[in-house]
Design a protein around this motif. Sequence first.
Motif, short mmCIF file in Angstrom:
data_model
loop_
_atom_site.label_atom_id
_atom_site.label_comp_id
_atom_site.label_asym_id
_atom_site.label_seq_id
_atom_site.Cartn_x
_atom_site.Cartn_y
_atom_site.Cartn_z
N ASP A 325 0.72 -1.06 0.08
CA ASP A 325 0.03 0.04 0.16
C ASP A 325 0.79 1.27 -0.05
OD1 ASP A 325 -2.27 -1.68 -0.03
OD2 ASP A 325 -2.63 -1.29 2.31
N ALA A 326 1.92 1.23 0.88
CA ALA A 326 2.72 2.43 0.82
C ALA A 326 3.35 2.69 -0.61
CB ALA A 326 3.82 2.30 2.06
N GLU A 327 3.92 1.76 -1.13
CA GLU A 327 4.39 2.11 -2.58
C GLU A 327 3.35 2.47 -3.54
OE1 GLU A 327 7.57 -1.24 -3.70
OE2 GLU A 327 5.79 -2.00 -2.40
N LEU A 328 2.19 2.35 -3.39
CA LEU A 328 0.92 2.90 -4.08
C LEU A 328 0.74 4.39 -3.79
CD1 LEU A 328 -1.94 0.32 -4.20
CD2 LEU A 328 -0.15 0.81 -6.01
N MET A 332 8.06 7.99 -1.60
CA MET A 332 8.95 7.33 -1.10
C MET A 332 10.23 7.69 -2.08
SD MET A 332 7.04 3.66 -0.78
CE MET A 332 7.81 2.96 0.71
N GLN A 333 10.88 8.58 -1.56
CA GLN A 333 12.08 9.17 -2.29
C GLN A 333 13.35 8.92 -1.91
OE1 GLN A 333 14.24 12.42 -1.82
NE2 GLN A 333 12.82 13.84 -2.82
N TYR A 334 14.29 8.46 -2.83
CA TYR A 334 15.65 8.05 -2.68
C TYR A 334 16.51 9.17 -3.44
CZ TYR A 334 14.07 3.64 -1.10
OH TYR A 334 13.60 2.28 -0.52
N SER A 335 17.78 9.13 -2.77
CA SER A 335 18.67 9.93 -3.37
C SER A 335 19.98 9.05 -3.57
CB SER A 335 19.06 11.16 -2.66
OG SER A 335 19.63 10.88 -1.29
N LEU A 336 20.81 9.45 -4.75
CA LEU A 336 22.17 8.72 -4.84
C LEU A 336 23.03 9.98 -5.02
CD1 LEU A 336 23.81 6.44 -5.67
CD2 LEU A 336 23.31 6.71 -8.03
N PHE A 337 23.89 9.86 -4.28
CA PHE A 337 25.08 10.97 -4.03
C PHE A 337 25.80 10.91 -5.52
CE2 PHE A 337 29.21 12.55 -3.39
CZ PHE A 337 29.07 13.49 -2.55
N PHE A 343 12.27 8.32 -7.37
CA PHE A 343 10.76 7.85 -6.46
C PHE A 343 10.79 6.39 -6.57
CE2 PHE A 343 10.72 12.40 -6.59
CZ PHE A 343 10.15 12.64 -5.29
N ARG A 344 10.20 5.75 -5.48
CA ARG A 344 10.01 4.33 -5.31
C ARG A 344 8.43 4.27 -5.79
NH1 ARG A 344 11.93 0.24 -0.84
NH2 ARG A 344 10.53 -1.32 -1.11
N SER A 345 7.77 5.32 -5.47
CA SER A 345 6.16 5.29 -5.61
C SER A 345 5.74 5.38 -7.22
CB SER A 345 5.86 6.90 -5.41
OG SER A 345 6.48 7.31 -4.35
N ILE A 346 4.92 4.24 -7.42
CA ILE A 346 4.43 3.69 -8.74
C ILE A 346 3.91 5.04 -9.30
CG2 ILE A 346 2.21 2.93 -7.77
CD1 ILE A 346 2.58 0.94 -10.15
N GLY A 347 2.99 5.90 -8.52
CA GLY A 347 2.52 6.94 -9.17
C GLY A 347 3.29 8.24 -9.49
N PHE A 348 4.46 7.95 -9.24
CA PHE A 348 5.53 9.31 -9.61
C PHE A 348 6.92 8.87 -10.03
CE2 PHE A 348 7.65 13.18 -7.80
CZ PHE A 348 6.87 13.89 -8.49
N PRO A 349 6.80 8.34 -11.19
CA PRO A 349 8.12 7.89 -11.67
C PRO A 349 9.03 8.91 -12.38
CG PRO A 349 6.22 7.40 -13.11
CD PRO A 349 5.57 8.06 -12.07
N VAL A 350 9.39 9.79 -11.38
CA VAL A 350 10.03 11.05 -11.86
C VAL A 350 11.53 11.13 -11.39
CG1 VAL A 350 10.43 13.75 -11.70
CG2 VAL A 350 8.07 12.51 -12.11
#
Length: 453
Positions: A325-328, A332-337, A343-350
Amino acid sequence: MNTIAKHQGSPQPWSFYQNLIASDARPGQADIRQASHQDLGLAPIDRSVYTSRDVHQQEMEKVWQRVWQLACREEEIAEAGDIHVYAIGDLSILVVRGSDGDIKAFYNSCTHRGTKLCNDSTHLKKIRCPFHGFTWKLDGSLDSVPSRWDFPQLSEDSHRLQEVKVGRWGGFVFVNPDPAAQPLQAYLEDLPGHLDPCGFEDMYIAGYYRKVLPSNWKASIEAFLEAFHVTETHPQTVEFSDDVHTQYDVFPGRRHTSRFLQPVGVPSAALTTAPSEQEIVDRMFELTVRPPMPAPQLPEGMTARAFMIAGLRAQLGARAEPLSDAELIDAMQYSLFPNMVLFRSIGFPVVYRFRPNGNDPDSSLFDMLILKPVPTGQTRPYPAEPVEMGDMRYAEIPELAEWLRDIYDQDVANLGLQQAGLKAGHTPITFSHYQEIRLRHFHQTLQSYLEQS
Ligand code: FES
Ligand SMILES: [Fe+2]
């Protein structure tokens, strides 16, 4: 809107999020069901980090020459002979799809007298210097030299194009100018483990927007690494997403990656009067559903979060099946130095990429890639070309959901003020202990690169 109260401190600020997802019908993978916190101290940051040309120069030498950095997507160089020019500061790198389908990268610099070989991304059979016409094959080997007899000192090997390391993950192409760099897979730390289910390799660039931001590249990325500014800067979202109870994770022994998990479908804890569950649904509908329609009546006893999750599952069908549910629903945002955000969120593939703008410490380039899944059974669509935004506002980007567009313009307005203000005063910068821990983590990693000999 309700009055905004002061944020409440909490000894375990991640416990709200953990309790929330524990009560979801599909509570999430093991890595989501835990928080990872470290005490990174409270040390201040000198303002010159954001404004000094010396610091910029050091970063060019000690950071950008040594880190894995996103150069392009594979679909931007789909065919043999496709060449992408990746630039950062004075550094310019050709990312080339070879005749064998492999991808190599080279310094964009002639091995005769140094001339830049390609100004822009292009398609070529051979790489030819515009000055005297030295020519290289797509694999970087020397192909022909005018007046070859006059260069007895030159061999095919000694005057290949100088190679730059290339790594690939999820359809992204990374480069690292450091010949001794660790492999990309090690550099990515846990990112593939957490993000591979997103299927980035099966996506393509549906929208690509580039803007010059009025701020140092570090200030620019930092504006996206915390939700602490949301109540003040993006008040239109506080009725249905909780900035205060966002979970921030930095992982032990991991210096390149961090994340936040921001709950959606619940109101911000900054509100003194919580909206009802029906009001949350009403607000989410108002901002996200197009064409506008009145929100349905929430079934008795159902939360707004559960209702929105059920709606997303119905809408996404099979794609939603493996997801928690959380991924939906959550951000859920990740950063790579040093400069990539996903974003891991399926609705926000930016995907975001932040770079210095040439050698100007007071501005930066912000690339926003809007990805979409390649439609099943269809050939991969051509990737969108970057749109140089100039004065265009994010509110004018058609591929962005309407409610999101204002958010970026609000962020950009802050960044102009921040860069100006950084030069107007002298007190050191201070980060909060928890909500800004990703910024502190970022600076500690940056420092560790700067201190390397
Ligand atoms: S400088 Fe490139 S061929 Fe002479
Ligand atoms: Fe923001």
